[in-house]
Design an enzyme around this catalytic site. Structure first.
Site, PDB file in Angstrom:
ATOM      1  N   HIS A 248      12.767  31.445 -63.036  1.00  0.00           N
ATOM      2  CA  HIS A 248      12.350  31.978 -61.733  1.00  0.00           C
ATOM      3  C   HIS A 248      10.919  32.508 -61.866  1.00  0.00           C
ATOM      4  O   HIS A 248      10.579  33.123 -62.880  1.00  0.00           O
ATOM      5  CB  HIS A 248      13.297  33.100 -61.310  1.00  0.00           C
ATOM      6  CG  HIS A 248      13.023  33.634 -59.941  1.00  0.00           C
ATOM      7  ND1 HIS A 248      12.003  34.529 -59.695  1.00  0.00           N
ATOM      8  CD2 HIS A 248      13.629  33.407 -58.751  1.00  0.00           C
ATOM      9  CE1 HIS A 248      11.992  34.835 -58.411  1.00  0.00           C
ATOM     10  NE2 HIS A 248      12.962  34.162 -57.818  1.00  0.00           N
TER      11      HIS A 248
ATOM     12  N   ASP B 277       9.205  35.066 -60.838  1.00  0.00           N
ATOM     13  CA  ASP B 277       9.054  36.471 -61.211  1.00  0.00           C
ATOM     14  C   ASP B 277       9.468  36.706 -62.663  1.00  0.00           C
ATOM     15  O   ASP B 277       8.855  37.497 -63.384  1.00  0.00           O
ATOM     16  CB  ASP B 277       9.885  37.367 -60.290  1.00  0.00           C
ATOM     17  CG  ASP B 277       9.385  37.357 -58.862  1.00  0.00           C
ATOM     18  OD1 ASP B 277       8.168  37.171 -58.656  1.00  0.00           O
ATOM     19  OD2 ASP B 277      10.208  37.526 -57.941  1.00  0.00           O
ATOM     20  N   LYS B 278      10.511  36.015 -63.105  1.00  0.00           N
ATOM     21  CA  LYS B 278      10.964  36.185 -64.491  1.00  0.00           C
ATOM     22  C   LYS B 278      10.011  35.528 -65.479  1.00  0.00           C
ATOM     23  O   LYS B 278       9.888  35.984 -66.620  1.00  0.00           O
ATOM     24  CB  LYS B 278      12.378  35.621 -64.632  1.00  0.00           C
ATOM     25  CG  LYS B 278      13.435  36.605 -64.218  1.00  0.00           C
ATOM     26  CD  LYS B 278      13.498  37.748 -65.206  1.00  0.00           C
ATOM     27  CE  LYS B 278      13.887  39.043 -64.554  1.00  0.00           C
ATOM     28  NZ  LYS B 278      13.593  40.203 -65.379  1.00  0.00           N
TER      29      LYS B 278
ATOM     30  N   GLU C 100       0.673  43.412 -66.565  1.00  0.00           N
ATOM     31  CA  GLU C 100       1.222  42.749 -65.384  1.00  0.00           C
ATOM     32  C   GLU C 100       0.784  41.279 -65.394  1.00  0.00           C
ATOM     33  O   GLU C 100      -0.323  40.962 -65.830  1.00  0.00           O
ATOM     34  CB  GLU C 100       0.702  43.406 -64.100  1.00  0.00           C
ATOM     35  CG  GLU C 100       0.862  44.911 -64.059  1.00  0.00           C
ATOM     36  CD  GLU C 100       2.239  45.350 -63.608  1.00  0.00           C
ATOM     37  OE1 GLU C 100       3.022  44.465 -63.183  1.00  0.00           O
ATOM     38  OE2 GLU C 100       2.534  46.550 -63.687  1.00  0.00           O
TER      39      GLU C 100
ATOM     40  N   GLU D  29      -3.506  47.567 -68.375  1.00  0.00           N
ATOM     41  CA  GLU D  29      -4.186  48.450 -69.322  1.00  0.00           C
ATOM     42  C   GLU D  29      -3.492  48.361 -70.679  1.00  0.00           C
ATOM     43  O   GLU D  29      -2.270  48.562 -70.759  1.00  0.00           O
ATOM     44  CB  GLU D  29      -4.152  49.906 -68.834  1.00  0.00           C
ATOM     45  CG  GLU D  29      -4.813  50.125 -67.475  1.00  0.00           C
ATOM     46  CD  GLU D  29      -3.919  49.708 -66.315  1.00  0.00           C
ATOM     47  OE1 GLU D  29      -4.428  48.985 -65.409  1.00  0.00           O
ATOM     48  OE2 GLU D  29      -2.730  50.072 -66.334  1.00  0.00           O
TER      49      GLU D  29
ATOM     50  N   LYS E 269      19.112  30.507 -59.334  1.00  0.00           N
ATOM     51  CA  LYS E 269      19.644  31.788 -58.875  1.00  0.00           C
ATOM     52  C   LYS E 269      21.162  31.692 -58.763  1.00  0.00           C
ATOM     53  O   LYS E 269      21.707  30.605 -58.631  1.00  0.00           O
ATOM     54  CB  LYS E 269      19.090  32.159 -57.489  1.00  0.00           C
ATOM     55  CG  LYS E 269      17.622  32.509 -57.425  1.00  0.00           C
ATOM     56  CD  LYS E 269      17.263  32.933 -56.001  1.00  0.00           C
ATOM     57  CE  LYS E 269      15.827  33.413 -55.905  1.00  0.00           C
ATOM     58  NZ  LYS E 269      15.509  33.897 -54.528  1.00  0.00           N
TER      59      LYS E 269
ATOM     60  N   PHE F 288      16.813  21.068 -54.233  1.00  0.00           N
ATOM     61  CA  PHE F 288      15.944  22.069 -54.864  1.00  0.00           C
ATOM     62  C   PHE F 288      15.208  21.363 -56.005  1.00  0.00           C
ATOM     63  O   PHE F 288      15.418  21.645 -57.173  1.00  0.00           O
ATOM     64  CB  PHE F 288      16.791  23.236 -55.363  1.00  0.00           C
ATOM     65  CG  PHE F 288      16.036  24.415 -55.912  1.00  0.00           C
ATOM     66  CD1 PHE F 288      14.656  24.486 -55.911  1.00  0.00           C
ATOM     67  CD2 PHE F 288      16.748  25.487 -56.454  1.00  0.00           C
ATOM     68  CE1 PHE F 288      13.980  25.583 -56.440  1.00  0.00           C
ATOM     69  CE2 PHE F 288      16.097  26.589 -56.984  1.00  0.00           C
ATOM     70  CZ  PHE F 288      14.715  26.635 -56.973  1.00  0.00           C
TER      71      PHE F 288
ATOM     72  N   ASP G 252       6.266  28.427 -55.984  1.00  0.00           N
ATOM     73  CA  ASP G 252       6.334  29.796 -55.492  1.00  0.00           C
ATOM     74  C   ASP G 252       5.525  30.708 -56.413  1.00  0.00           C
ATOM     75  O   ASP G 252       5.345  30.416 -57.592  1.00  0.00           O
ATOM     76  CB  ASP G 252       7.797  30.246 -55.454  1.00  0.00           C
ATOM     77  CG  ASP G 252       8.021  31.479 -54.603  1.00  0.00           C
ATOM     78  OD1 ASP G 252       7.062  31.942 -53.960  1.00  0.00           O
ATOM     79  OD2 ASP G 252       9.158  31.981 -54.583  1.00  0.00           O
ATOM     80  N   ALA G 253       5.064  31.827 -55.872  1.00  0.00           N
ATOM     81  CA  ALA G 253       4.322  32.800 -56.678  1.00  0.00           C
ATOM     82  C   ALA G 253       5.292  33.741 -57.376  1.00  0.00           C
ATOM     83  O   ALA G 253       6.356  34.076 -56.854  1.00  0.00           O
ATOM     84  CB  ALA G 253       3.366  33.596 -55.791  1.00  0.00           C
TER      85      ALA G 253
ATOM     86  N   ARG H  42       9.314  42.390 -60.042  1.00  0.00           N
ATOM     87  CA  ARG H  42       9.893  42.258 -58.704  1.00  0.00           C
ATOM     88  C   ARG H  42      11.409  42.080 -58.724  1.00  0.00           C
ATOM     89  O   ARG H  42      12.023  42.007 -57.670  1.00  0.00           O
ATOM     90  CB  ARG H  42       9.258  41.080 -57.960  1.00  0.00           C
ATOM     91  CG  ARG H  42       7.872  41.371 -57.458  1.00  0.00           C
ATOM     92  CD  ARG H  42       7.509  40.523 -56.266  1.00  0.00           C
ATOM     93  NE  ARG H  42       7.453  39.110 -56.571  1.00  0.00           N
ATOM     94  CZ  ARG H  42       6.739  38.233 -55.852  1.00  0.00           C
ATOM     95  NH1 ARG H  42       6.041  38.645 -54.810  1.00  0.00           N
ATOM     96  NH2 ARG H  42       6.740  36.957 -56.167  1.00  0.00           N
ATOM     97  N   LYS H  43      12.027  42.016 -59.902  1.00  0.00           N
ATOM     98  CA  LYS H  43      13.473  41.790 -59.970  1.00  0.00           C
ATOM     99  C   LYS H  43      14.175  42.996 -60.597  1.00  0.00           C
ATOM    100  O   LYS H  43      14.987  42.873 -61.506  1.00  0.00           O
ATOM    101  CB  LYS H  43      13.763  40.503 -60.750  1.00  0.00           C
ATOM    102  CG  LYS H  43      13.396  39.248 -59.969  1.00  0.00           C
ATOM    103  CD  LYS H  43      14.285  39.078 -58.756  1.00  0.00           C
ATOM    104  CE  LYS H  43      13.881  37.904 -57.875  1.00  0.00           C
ATOM    105  NZ  LYS H  43      12.732  38.239 -57.014  1.00  0.00           N
TER     106      LYS H  43
ATOM    107  N   LYS I 290       5.891  47.065 -70.266  1.00  0.00           N
ATOM    108  CA  LYS I 290       5.590  48.473 -70.516  1.00  0.00           C
ATOM    109  C   LYS I 290       6.110  48.902 -71.876  1.00  0.00           C
ATOM    110  O   LYS I 290       7.283  48.665 -72.200  1.00  0.00           O
ATOM    111  CB  LYS I 290       6.222  49.347 -69.435  1.00  0.00           C
ATOM    112  CG  LYS I 290       5.700  49.068 -68.029  1.00  0.00           C
ATOM    113  CD  LYS I 290       6.422  49.914 -67.000  1.00  0.00           C
ATOM    114  CE  LYS I 290       5.911  49.610 -65.590  1.00  0.00           C
ATOM    115  NZ  LYS I 290       6.632  50.374 -64.560  1.00  0.00           N
TER     116      LYS I 290
ATOM    117  N   LYS J 108       6.210  54.618 -71.579  1.00  0.00           N
ATOM    118  CA  LYS J 108       6.414  54.576 -70.137  1.00  0.00           C
ATOM    119  C   LYS J 108       7.893  54.856 -69.856  1.00  0.00           C
ATOM    120  O   LYS J 108       8.754  54.036 -70.147  1.00  0.00           O
ATOM    121  CB  LYS J 108       6.028  53.206 -69.560  1.00  0.00           C
ATOM    122  CG  LYS J 108       4.696  52.638 -70.058  1.00  0.00           C
ATOM    123  CD  LYS J 108       3.508  53.513 -69.707  1.00  0.00           C
ATOM    124  CE  LYS J 108       2.195  52.799 -70.005  1.00  0.00           C
ATOM    125  NZ  LYS J 108       1.901  52.601 -71.431  1.00  0.00           N
TER     126      LYS J 108
ATOM    127  N   ASP K  86       9.526  54.802 -67.227  1.00  0.00           N
ATOM    128  CA  ASP K  86      10.186  53.826 -66.359  1.00  0.00           C
ATOM    129  C   ASP K  86      11.137  52.961 -67.174  1.00  0.00           C
ATOM    130  O   ASP K  86      12.225  52.607 -66.703  1.00  0.00           O
ATOM    131  CB  ASP K  86       9.149  52.910 -65.686  1.00  0.00           C
ATOM    132  CG  ASP K  86       8.502  53.554 -64.481  1.00  0.00           C
ATOM    133  OD1 ASP K  86       9.056  54.519 -63.951  1.00  0.00           O
ATOM    134  OD2 ASP K  86       7.428  53.087 -64.089  1.00  0.00           O
TER     135      ASP K  86
END
Length: 372
Positions: free
Chosen positions: A18, A20-21, A46, A59, A171, A235, A243-244, A249-250, A270, A274, A276
């Site tokens: 995918h 994003d992945k 990123e 960074e 998916k 598909f 797709d971008a 995002r997941k 990260k 971090k 998060d």
């Protein structure tokens, strides 16, 4: 006594192909390369990808020497985007790097020798959650666990060569009926997978119904369950060629599929300074211990930090009426240390382990220290 509430809960998963992945995996690959050479690396990487373009930004402060282009291409190759006919392929993409050093103000708060607290502080403010439930042996919600098994199974079958029409982007969604806190049956399965033009929708549905779902879902799959495949009809054009993708995002796919709350921070790219990432991992670790110790059948732990400070602003436990709330709060307060430095040491997080966490959930899988 009233009947337990009946409801259906659905979670989704996405595969390593995918868009994003793909970005998450590139970002975590950069992180691992940094930590392999310098455990003190500060990384916030990123990635964005679209068609034949990959952009790295963020960074990084490290003594490691990296060839970012090589790392990105190798990550793309490992995922399986190697077809030179596609716009997005490991050897053909153009890679742009926009990475600077971490801001000095953040570094001085994270570093023990320079922080106001005199010990390693949190790399950012924010809230993190961890969740555990006894409804599965993995202490994970059943819908996200089964959804991940479907997408991971697609990747396994693609790599094995047994089903050569499967492509990397896919998916899944799984719906589960509950009675109270207990899952009783799967009510619906959805699989959307990129495929070669030669494969028909009927071919793919037959594969999902007779091979993939029975193999990976075990007793949770029966012949009467509705199965939908590629609802648009086909598909063929997929992945970053179509797709971008962007890192981070997941976040619900990465955690509990919506069954537990989320603080909003992404994990991939990260380093563990971090919170998060490290704080969310530790909250999961603590929630698991609450359930494993029989204090509750379901537990959620929240922690809140301010940047540069080691001691959390707050720690909260919720057992959703399934156990002794006061005992759980006391157990967490007495047994667990939520300071970032202590988390990193206890979970042994300064290792190049993060490529292995990127796909099919950061929780509920063996071999991870926060799942021990």
């Amino acid at each position: 006594m009233s009947e337990p509430l009946r409801y259906v809960f659905t979670s989704e998963s996405v595969s390593e192909g995918h868009p994003d992945k793909v970005c998450d995996f590139i970002s975590d690959s950069v992180l691992d390369e940094c930590l392999a050479q310098d455990t003190r690396s500060r990384v916030a990487c990123e990635t964005l990808c679209k068609s034949g373009i990959v952009v790295l930004a963020g960074e990084i402060t490290t003594n490691a020497v990296l060839d970012y282009e090589r790392v990105a291409r190798e990550a793309i190759r490992r995922i399986g985007y190697v077809d030179a006919e596609e716009a997005f392929n490991a050897d053909g993409v153009k890679i742009h790097v926009f990475l600077t050093e971490q801001a000095n103000e953040i570094n001085q708060g994270v570093t023990a020798s320079t922080s106001l607290s005199g010990e390693q502080g949190a790399g950012d403010q924010g809230i993190m959650f961890g969740y555990a439930t006894d409804e599965t042996p993995e202490l994970m919600p059943l819908p996200i666990l089964l959804a991940h098994r479907l997408t991971a199974g697609l990747a396994e079958d693609r790599r094995s060569g047994k089903f050569p029409w499967i492509r990397p982007d896919s998916k899944s969604q799984v719906s589960v009926e509950y009675e109270g806190n207990t899952p009783v049956r799967v009510t619906h399965v959805l699989v959307s997978t990129q495929h070669a033009a030669s494969a028909t929708r009927d071919d793919i549905k037959h594969y999902v119904q007779t091979w993939l779902a029975p193999r990976v879902m075990g007793n949770w799959f029966t012949n009467g369950i509705p199965v939908d495949v590629n609802p648009t009809g086909s598909f063929v054009h997929g992945g970053p060629s179509a797709d971008a993708g962007v890192t981070g995002r997941k976040i619900i796919v990465d955690s509990y599929g919506g069954a537990g709350r989320h603080g909003g921070g992404a994990f991939s790219g990260k380093d563990p300074s971090k919170v998060d990432r490290s704080g969310a991992y530790y909250c999961r670790f603590v929630a698991r211990q609450i359930v494993k110790d029989g204090i509750a059948k379901k537990a959620e732990v929240q922690v809140a930090y301010m940047i540069g400070m080691a001691k959390p602003m707050s720690v909260k436990v919720d057992t959703f009426g399934t156990g002794d709330e006061h005992r759980a709060e006391r157990f967490v307060r007495e047994k667990f240390d939520f300071r970032p430095g202590a988390i990193i040491e206890q979970l042994n997080l300064l290792r190049p382990i993060y490529r292995g966490t990127t796909n099919y959930g950061h929780f509920g899988r063996p071999g991870l220290s926060w799942e021990a």
